[in-house]
Design a protein around this motif. Sequence first.
Motif, mmCIF file in Angstrom:
data_model
loop_
_atom_site.group_PDB
_atom_site.id
_atom_site.type_symbol
_atom_site.label_atom_id
_atom_site.label_comp_id
_atom_site.label_asym_id
_atom_site.label_seq_id
_atom_site.Cartn_x
_atom_site.Cartn_y
_atom_site.Cartn_z
ATOM 1 N N GLN A 60 0.913 -1.256 0.171
ATOM 2 C CA GLN A 60 0.344 0.058 -0.077
ATOM 3 C C GLN A 60 1.003 1.116 0.071
ATOM 4 O O GLN A 60 1.542 1.282 0.904
ATOM 5 C CB GLN A 60 -1.058 -0.032 1.210
ATOM 6 C CG GLN A 60 -2.068 1.084 1.227
ATOM 7 C CD GLN A 60 -3.046 0.852 2.068
ATOM 8 O OE1 GLN A 60 -2.936 0.204 3.198
ATOM 9 N NE2 GLN A 60 -4.104 1.632 2.032
ATOM 10 N N ALA A 61 0.965 1.954 -0.902
ATOM 11 C CA ALA A 61 1.324 3.329 -1.238
ATOM 12 C C ALA A 61 0.692 4.569 -0.635
ATOM 13 O O ALA A 61 -0.530 4.348 -0.518
ATOM 14 C CB ALA A 61 1.762 3.701 -2.701
ATOM 15 N N PRO A 62 1.204 5.487 -0.129
ATOM 16 C CA PRO A 62 0.602 6.607 0.281
ATOM 17 C C PRO A 62 -0.520 7.142 -0.643
ATOM 18 O O PRO A 62 -0.426 7.356 -1.691
ATOM 19 C CB PRO A 62 1.603 7.676 0.452
ATOM 20 C CG PRO A 62 2.783 6.916 0.591
ATOM 21 C CD PRO A 62 2.769 5.659 -0.272
ATOM 22 N N GLU A 95 -2.693 -3.311 -2.712
ATOM 23 C CA GLU A 95 -2.655 -3.847 -3.969
ATOM 24 C C GLU A 95 -2.256 -5.226 -3.554
ATOM 25 O O GLU A 95 -0.989 -5.477 -3.031
ATOM 26 C CB GLU A 95 -2.271 -3.358 -4.928
ATOM 27 C CG GLU A 95 -0.682 -2.883 -5.291
ATOM 28 C CD GLU A 95 0.011 -2.401 -6.299
ATOM 29 O OE1 GLU A 95 -0.886 -2.040 -7.275
ATOM 30 O OE2 GLU A 95 0.973 -1.814 -6.390
ATOM 31 N N TRP A 96 -2.329 -6.293 -4.420
ATOM 32 C CA TRP A 96 -1.791 -7.645 -4.412
ATOM 33 C C TRP A 96 -0.638 -7.422 -5.239
ATOM 34 O O TRP A 96 -0.588 -6.971 -6.325
ATOM 35 C CB TRP A 96 -2.603 -8.684 -4.878
ATOM 36 C CG TRP A 96 -2.135 -10.109 -5.249
ATOM 37 C CD1 TRP A 96 -1.744 -10.819 -4.309
ATOM 38 C CD2 TRP A 96 -1.990 -10.589 -6.739
ATOM 39 N NE1 TRP A 96 -1.173 -11.926 -5.167
ATOM 40 C CE2 TRP A 96 -1.354 -11.826 -6.315
ATOM 41 C CE3 TRP A 96 -1.983 -10.067 -7.778
ATOM 42 C CZ2 TRP A 96 -0.717 -12.504 -7.506
ATOM 43 C CZ3 TRP A 96 -1.594 -10.718 -8.936
ATOM 44 C CH2 TRP A 96 -0.927 -12.093 -8.688
ATOM 45 N N ASP A 122 7.787 1.357 -6.501
ATOM 46 C CA ASP A 122 7.828 0.175 -5.465
ATOM 47 C C ASP A 122 7.672 0.510 -4.220
ATOM 48 O O ASP A 122 7.312 -0.210 -3.155
ATOM 49 C CB ASP A 122 8.771 -0.948 -5.561
ATOM 50 C CG ASP A 122 8.826 -1.217 -7.154
ATOM 51 O OD1 ASP A 122 9.900 -1.476 -7.778
ATOM 52 O OD2 ASP A 122 7.861 -2.044 -7.607
ATOM 53 N N THR A 123 7.617 2.021 -3.795
ATOM 54 C CA THR A 123 7.798 2.522 -2.646
ATOM 55 C C THR A 123 6.105 2.126 -1.911
ATOM 56 O O THR A 123 5.490 2.453 -2.435
ATOM 57 C CB THR A 123 8.012 3.790 -2.549
ATOM 58 O OG1 THR A 123 9.439 4.151 -2.876
ATOM 59 C CG2 THR A 123 7.817 4.418 -1.108
ATOM 60 N N VAL A 178 9.182 -0.033 2.647
ATOM 61 C CA VAL A 178 10.127 -0.143 1.646
ATOM 62 C C VAL A 178 10.018 1.196 1.025
ATOM 63 O O VAL A 178 9.080 1.677 0.300
ATOM 64 C CB VAL A 178 9.800 -1.327 0.611
ATOM 65 C CG1 VAL A 178 10.833 -1.162 -0.572
ATOM 66 C CG2 VAL A 178 9.996 -2.792 1.222
ATOM 67 N N THR A 179 11.153 1.778 0.889
ATOM 68 C CA THR A 179 11.451 3.230 0.288
ATOM 69 C C THR A 179 12.431 2.995 -0.966
ATOM 70 O O THR A 179 13.657 2.759 -0.519
ATOM 71 C CB THR A 179 11.739 4.179 1.163
ATOM 72 O OG1 THR A 179 10.629 4.433 2.219
ATOM 73 C CG2 THR A 179 11.817 5.512 0.539
#
Length: 116
Positions: free
Chosen positions: A39-41, A46-47, A89-90, A112-113
Motif C-alpha cells: 500500500q503506497a501513500p 494491492e496484491w 515500488d515504494t 520499503v522506500t
Amino acid sequence: QVQLVESGGGLVQPGGSLRLSCAASGIIFSFYTMGWYRQAPGKQREWVASITNGGSTNYADSVKGRFTISRDNAKNTVYLQMNSLKPEDTAVYYCNANRNSAWNYWGQGTQVTVSS
C-alpha cells in the motif's frame, strides 16, 4: 494466537534489491496460501504476489520478472525477493495468510522506500 511478522524493509536506491521475510506462528503454515500485498501513500492496498501451499506462484504484472516469492515450510516463513527496484515500488508491504478464504490473516507491514 496467529502472528505474521514481516522484516527486511528499508531504504534502497533505484535498481537495488531487498529481501522481505514473513515469519508465521499460530497457524499450520503448510495449509495456507501466502501472499504479499503493498500500500503506497494515498492508494489502496494491492496484491503483489502469492504462493500456494503446493508451491504455485503468481505475480502482479507490475512486478513480474523482478520479484520472486518463495516459502520454507520448515521455517514457517515466506519471502519476497525484490530486484531492480523502482521508486514506484515504494510502499508498506504486508504479508497475508489465506486458507479457503475463510481464514485470512495479515502482518503489521514493513516499509520499503526506493529513492536516490
